[in-house]
Design a protein around this motif. Structure first.
Motif, PDB file in Angstrom:
ATOM      1  N   ALA A   1       0.852  -1.196   0.000  1.00 48.75           N
ATOM      2  CA  ALA A   1       0.000   0.000   0.000  1.00 48.75           C
ATOM      3  C   ALA A   1       0.883   1.239   0.000  1.00 48.75           C
ATOM      4  CB  ALA A   1      -0.914   0.005   1.226  1.00 48.75           C
ATOM      5  N   GLY A   2       0.564   2.178  -0.842  1.00 49.78           N
ATOM      6  CA  GLY A   2       1.351   3.407  -0.897  1.00 49.78           C
ATOM      7  C   GLY A   2       0.650   4.439  -1.761  1.00 49.78           C
ATOM      8  N   ILE A   3       1.030   5.704  -1.563  1.00 49.51           N
ATOM      9  CA  ILE A   3       0.411   6.801  -2.321  1.00 49.51           C
ATOM     10  C   ILE A   3       1.472   7.804  -2.762  1.00 49.51           C
ATOM     11  CG2 ILE A   3      -1.836   6.631  -1.142  1.00 49.51           C
ATOM     12  CD1 ILE A   3      -0.950   9.148   0.505  1.00 49.51           C
ATOM     13  N   THR A   4       1.104   8.617  -3.730  1.00 48.58           N
ATOM     14  CA  THR A   4       1.934   9.769  -4.108  1.00 48.58           C
ATOM     15  C   THR A   4       1.081  11.046  -4.012  1.00 48.58           C
ATOM     16  OG1 THR A   4       1.331   9.424  -6.432  1.00 48.58           O
ATOM     17  CG2 THR A   4       3.466   8.555  -5.735  1.00 48.58           C
ATOM     18  N   ARG A   5       1.704  12.146  -3.706  1.00 46.82           N
ATOM     19  CA  ARG A   5       1.091  13.489  -3.763  1.00 46.82           C
ATOM     20  C   ARG A   5       2.217  14.401  -4.234  1.00 46.82           C
ATOM     21  NH1 ARG A   5      -2.677  10.717  -2.836  1.00 46.82           N
ATOM     22  NH2 ARG A   5      -4.313  10.921  -1.269  1.00 46.82           N
ATOM     23  N   ASP A   6       2.512  14.369  -5.550  1.00 49.53           N
ATOM     24  CA  ASP A   6       3.719  15.003  -6.072  1.00 49.53           C
ATOM     25  C   ASP A   6       3.609  16.524  -6.197  1.00 49.53           C
ATOM     26  OD1 ASP A   6       4.512  12.392  -6.343  1.00 49.53           O
ATOM     27  OD2 ASP A   6       4.489  12.369  -8.531  1.00 49.53           O
ATOM     28  N   ASN A   7       4.697  17.183  -5.926  1.00 47.95           N
ATOM     29  CA  ASN A   7       4.853  18.611  -6.240  1.00 47.95           C
ATOM     30  C   ASN A   7       6.302  19.014  -5.938  1.00 47.95           C
ATOM     31  OD1 ASN A   7       4.155  21.150  -7.125  1.00 47.95           O
ATOM     32  ND2 ASN A   7       2.286  21.230  -5.869  1.00 47.95           N
TER      33      ASN A   7
END
Ligand code: NAP
Length: 252
Positions: free
Chosen positions: A94-100
């Motif tokens: 399980a993992g997520i990205t929230r790129d910036n």
């Protein structure tokens, strides 16, 4: 009687409703494992289970937010009561990205990624480790899915790279602490892998990224799953605390 290198082993896979986690469930089941498929999305976890070959023991789906200790503890209690064997394998996918860019990243998105990717992995390692220790497993294997970005850093992914570097440090620490309880802990560092997560990356950026990959192609989730089979099974019985890169040479 199931055959395969994971025959009869109960494996917990978080993020099992999509992408790499889903493929790990499929490949593990082919190797004879019984699956506890965990995802934040109930219907995705159930869809993964319904697509698995059924053996004598039924695979089960669980809904949990890995960043919540309440969810993780409730899930572990259910798993212990629903199966006749204790888990001896766990994969944290399980993992997520929230790129910036760092200059534009807001605090909320930094915290969210650390919360899921790093704290969530810690909570699962702690809960699964406790369960394996209490059950005196003889061949425990915990696999934490980090990322090659945790080793290299990546423009626009300061929160994600920090979380995945943290997972490598956590894995090495857990490996040291759990070794005397017959539990190995390893990390897998995927590179660019074709999944719903990378589907969000614009095509021109992916093409440019391919020039950095010595093997000049994007990986498949099966490539990561095969590495996990090796680390889960007794074929890797003297390997702990390592980071196995599945990245086509990216990052060497
Ligand atoms: P994915 O297709 O998005 O799968 C991740 C799964 O985790 C999704 O089902 C997601 O549910 C679930 N999830 C998200 N937050 C959760 C939470 N708090 N609790 C429980 N489940 C949660 O991504 P993927 O590409 O397969 O990635 C799997 C792992 O590999 C991740 O840890 C990722 O960082 C790592 N990785 C991927 C790549 C790549 O190129 N794909 C490269 C390096 C590392 P929702 O869809 O509902 O959010």
């Amino acid at each position: 009687m199931a055959s395969g290198v994971l025959a009869g082993r109960l494996a917990i896979v978080t993020g099992g409703g999509s992408g790499i986690g889903k493929t790990i469930c499929q490949v593990f089941a082919r190797e004879g494992a019984i699956l506890a498929v965990v995802d934040i999305d109930k219907s995705n976890a159930e869809a993964t289970v319904s697509g698995l070959p059924q053996g004598s023991q039924k695979h089960q789906a669980y809904t949990a937010d890995i960043a919540s200790s309440t969810d993780i503890n409730a899930m572990m209690a259910q798993i212990k009561s629903q199966f006749s064997v204790l888990p001896s394998v766990a994969v944290n996918s399980a993992g997520i990205t929230r790129d910036n860019f760092l200059m534009k990243m807001d605090e909320k998105n930094f915290d969210k990624v650390i919360d899921v990717n790093l704290k969530g992995t810690f909570l699962v390692n702690q809960a699964v480790g406790k369960c394996m220790m209490e059950g005196k497993v003889e061949n425990g294997s915990i696999i934490n899915i980090s990322s090659i970005v945790g080793k290299m850093g990546n423009i626009g992914q300061g929160n994600y790279a920090a979380s995945k570097a943290g997972v490598i440090g956590l894995t090495k620490t857990a490996a040291r602490e759990f070794a005397r309880f017959n539990i190995r802990v390893n990390a897998v560092l995927p590179g660019f892998i074709d999944t719903p997560m990378t589907a969000a990356v614009p095509e021109h950026l992916l093409q440019r990224a391919m020039f950095l990959v010595p093997m000049m192609k994007i990986g498949k989730s099966e490539d990561v799953a095969d590495a996990c089979v090796f680390l889960a099974s007794d074929r890797s019985k003297y390997i702990t605390g390592t980071s196995l890169e599945v990245a086509g040479g990216l990052g060497i």
